[in-house]
Design an enzyme around this catalytic site. Structure first.
Site, PDB file in Angstrom:
ATOM      1  N   GLU A  52      32.858  46.206  26.077  1.00 19.65           N
ATOM      2  CA  GLU A  52      32.688  44.375  26.154  1.00 19.65           C
ATOM      3  C   GLU A  52      33.545  43.791  25.040  1.00 19.65           C
ATOM      4  O   GLU A  52      32.781  44.241  23.641  1.00 19.65           O
ATOM      5  CB  GLU A  52      31.837  43.574  26.957  1.00 19.65           C
ATOM      6  CG  GLU A  52      31.711  42.262  26.659  1.00 19.65           C
ATOM      7  CD  GLU A  52      32.568  41.962  27.373  1.00 19.65           C
ATOM      8  OE1 GLU A  52      33.652  40.962  26.877  1.00 19.65           O
ATOM      9  OE2 GLU A  52      32.592  41.730  28.911  1.00 19.65           O
TER      10      GLU A  52
ATOM     11  N   CYS B 284      38.648  39.767  41.267  1.00 21.68           N
ATOM     12  CA  CYS B 284      38.220  38.521  42.162  1.00 21.68           C
ATOM     13  C   CYS B 284      39.708  37.749  41.747  1.00 21.68           C
ATOM     14  O   CYS B 284      40.018  36.969  42.501  1.00 21.68           O
ATOM     15  CB  CYS B 284      37.418  38.228  40.818  1.00 21.68           C
ATOM     16  SG  CYS B 284      38.284  37.694  38.768  1.00 21.68           S
TER      17      CYS B 284
ATOM     18  N   CYS C 167      26.064  17.941  44.842  1.00 18.97           N
ATOM     19  CA  CYS C 167      27.647  19.482  45.414  1.00 18.97           C
ATOM     20  C   CYS C 167      26.705  19.990  46.334  1.00 18.97           C
ATOM     21  O   CYS C 167      25.722  20.748  45.771  1.00 18.97           O
ATOM     22  CB  CYS C 167      27.927  20.065  44.027  1.00 18.97           C
ATOM     23  SG  CYS C 167      29.129  21.355  44.462  1.00 18.97           S
TER      24      CYS C 167
ATOM     25  N   ASP D 164      35.588  45.890  36.195  1.00 15.27           N
ATOM     26  CA  ASP D 164      35.584  44.402  36.238  1.00 15.27           C
ATOM     27  C   ASP D 164      36.129  43.259  35.631  1.00 15.27           C
ATOM     28  O   ASP D 164      35.725  43.126  34.675  1.00 15.27           O
ATOM     29  CB  ASP D 164      33.762  43.815  36.739  1.00 15.27           C
ATOM     30  CG  ASP D 164      33.596  42.812  37.550  1.00 15.27           C
ATOM     31  OD1 ASP D 164      34.648  41.852  37.947  1.00 15.27           O
ATOM     32  OD2 ASP D 164      32.693  42.329  37.614  1.00 15.27           O
TER      33      ASP D 164
ATOM     34  N   GLN E 264      26.507  36.036  37.398  1.00 17.04           N
ATOM     35  CA  GLN E 264      27.088  35.735  37.859  1.00 17.04           C
ATOM     36  C   GLN E 264      26.380  34.365  38.406  1.00 17.04           C
ATOM     37  O   GLN E 264      24.634  34.140  38.680  1.00 17.04           O
ATOM     38  CB  GLN E 264      26.878  36.380  38.863  1.00 17.04           C
ATOM     39  CG  GLN E 264      28.173  37.632  38.400  1.00 17.04           C
ATOM     40  CD  GLN E 264      29.308  37.700  39.494  1.00 17.04           C
ATOM     41  OE1 GLN E 264      29.885  36.567  39.465  1.00 17.04           O
ATOM     42  NE2 GLN E 264      29.974  38.951  38.825  1.00 17.04           N
TER      43      GLN E 264
ATOM     44  N   TYR F  72      34.167  46.156  30.641  1.00 15.45           N
ATOM     45  CA  TYR F  72      34.093  44.264  30.896  1.00 15.45           C
ATOM     46  C   TYR F  72      32.701  44.475  31.522  1.00 15.45           C
ATOM     47  O   TYR F  72      32.089  44.289  32.245  1.00 15.45           O
ATOM     48  CB  TYR F  72      35.342  43.773  31.958  1.00 15.45           C
ATOM     49  CG  TYR F  72      36.542  44.492  31.552  1.00 15.45           C
ATOM     50  CD1 TYR F  72      37.027  43.858  30.507  1.00 15.45           C
ATOM     51  CD2 TYR F  72      37.487  44.940  32.146  1.00 15.45           C
ATOM     52  CE1 TYR F  72      38.933  43.836  30.560  1.00 15.45           C
ATOM     53  CE2 TYR F  72      39.314  45.071  31.647  1.00 15.45           C
ATOM     54  CZ  TYR F  72      39.547  43.685  31.252  1.00 15.45           C
ATOM     55  OH  TYR F  72      41.380  45.027  31.115  1.00 15.45           O
TER      56      TYR F  72
END
Length: 344
Positions: free
Chosen positions: A223, A298, A49, A271, A173, A202
Site C-alpha cells: 500500500e 469499483c 440522510c 483492489d 469500507q 492496494y
C-alpha cells in the site's frame, strides 16, 4: 464470461458507517449541515440522510446544535475565515463504538471542554472525540494535525471474524454488511487450501489481506499510504495473525523486486481505485505468473480495460460477481476470477 446477478442488500437503507458533512451558516447566524448542491459548494441544509446510520444523523445534529449555542462560526471558503469546517462521525456496526471528529480551520476549538462534556452527556457510548485542524485553502476534508480530545485514538469494528481498528483517517469500507459479502466472494475465488502465498495489492488497512490470511500460508500486502500500512500491521497484531506482512510502496515497483528475490505468489488480489490498475502493475502481475488473480473493482469500465490486458497476457476470465456495495447509488463493485491459461 458469466456475469452473475448483482448481490443486493436485504435492507438497503441506513447502511453507511461514516459521515463527513460540511458546516455552513444561515443568515440568522445558526449553523447548518448538509451536502453540496450539484456542481456547486452551496450547502443544502438537511437533518437526515436515509443511507446514513441513524446514529450518525443524530450525532451531527447534536454537535451542530452545541456549536451553534456557543457561537462558533462556520468556515467560509470564499473568505477563508471562520472556525468549523466539517463534522465527521464514524461508527462500528457490530461494536456500536462512536468516534466524532470536529474539523476546524483554527488550531483552537473554542469552548472545547464544554463541547466535550455536552457530547458525552448526550451520547454516553461515544468512545472518541477528536479535533482535526485543516487551515489550508483546500477541498480536502481532513488536515494533517489530529488531536484526541477525549477517549480512544481508535474505535473498533468487526467484519466476519476479523476485528479492525479505525482511526479518523483510516480507509474502512462504509458498508460492512456488503463488505463481508464482497470479501467472502473474493476468498471463494482465491480458492485457498492452506499452503498458498498471496499478494494483496492496494491493501489499505489490511481488510482483504486478513480475510485471505485466514486460509493462506502467507500474505504480502502492499500500500502506498504509510499510515494505512501502520494500521494494517496493528490490525494483524490485534487478530494475532503473524502470516500477514505489510509494506509501504508502489505495488508496480515492489512486485518486480519481490520476483527477483524469488517470491512466486499462487494468487494475486488487486483492489485498485476507480482509475484501475497502473500499466506497470498489470505487467508485474503477468510477470509473476500466479495461478489465479482476483480483481476487486469499483469501476466496471476500467475493470473491462484491465481484463483485456490480463487476457492478452495469458489469463482467462472465469466469472464476475457484482455486489451492490452502495445501495441507492449507481455504483457497483465487481469481484472477478481469472485463471492462468493452460499451455498446449
Amino acid at each position: 464470461v458469466p456475469v452473475h446477478p448483482t448481490i443486493g442488500m436485504e435492507d438497503p437503507w441506513r447502511y453507511r458507517n461514516k459521515v463527513q458533512i460540511p458546516v455552513g451558516q444561515k443568515e440568522d447566524g445558526e449553523l447548518m449541515t448538509g451536502f453540496y448542491q450539484k456542481r456547486s459548494h452551496n450547502i443544502i441544509d438537511m437533518d437526515t440522510c436515509l443511507i446514513q446510520d441513524e446514529v450518525n444523523d443524530r450525532m451531527v445534529e447534536t454537535v451542530r446544535r452545541i456549536a451553534s449555542r456557543y457561537g462558533i462560526d462556520a468556515y467560509d471558503e470564499q473568505t477563508h475565515r471562520g472556525v468549523l469546517r466539517h463534522i465527521m462521525v464514524r461508527t462500528g456496526q457490530t461494536t456500536k463504538d462512536i468516534m466524532i471528529v470536529i474539523v476546524t480551520k483554527t488550531k483552537k476549538l473554542p469552548h472545547k471542554e464544554k463541547i466535550m462534556d455536552e457530547i458525552r452527556d448526550a451520547f454516553p457510548n461515544v468512545k472518541s472525540i477528536v479535533h482535526n485542524i485543516n487551515s489550508a485553502k483546500t477541498n480536502v476534508i481532513l488536515g494533517r494535525e489530529t488531536n484526541v480530545l477525549w477517549g480512544e485514538e481508535y474505535i473498533y469494528d468487526t467484519i466476519g471474524d476479523i476485528r479492525f481498528m479505525i482511526s479518523p483517517k483510516s480507509f474502512y469500507q462504509v458498508n460492512p454488511t456488503q463488505t463481508k459479502t464482497l470479501y467472502d466472494q473474493a476468498l471463494s475465488y482465491a480458492d485457498l487450501r492452506g499452503g498458498e502465498t498471496v499478494i494483496d495489492a492496494y491493501c489499505g488497512i489490511g481488510t482483504i489481506s486478513l480475510f485471505l490470511a485466514q486460509k493462506a500460508e502467507k500474505v504480502y500486502g502492499v500500500e502506498i499510504v504509510p499510515e494505512a500500512v501502520e494500521d494494517a500491521k496493528k490490525n494483524a497484531r490485534l487478530n494475532k495473525m503473524d502470516n500477514a506482512e505489510f509494506f509501504v510502496g508502489e505495488a508496480e515497483k515492489l512486485m518486480p523486486w519481490w520476483r527477483n528475490q524469488g517470491l512466486r505468489p499462487d494468487v494475486i488480489v488487486v483492489d485498485p481505485p476507480r482509475k484501475g490498475c497502473d500499466e506497470q502493475l498489470l505487467k508485474a502481475m503477468l510477470d509473476m505468473e500466479p495461478e489465479r488473480i482476483v480483481y476487486v473493482s469499483c469501476n466496471p469500465s476500467t475493470l473491462a480495460r484491465d481484463l483485456r490486458v490480463l487476457e492478452d497476457g495469458g489469463y482467462e476470465t472465469k466469472e464476475v460477481q457484482p455486489v451492490d456495495m452502495f445501495p441507492q447509488t449507481s455504483h457497483v463493485e465487481c469481484v472477478t476470477w481469472l485463471e492462468k491459461k493452460v499451455s498446449n
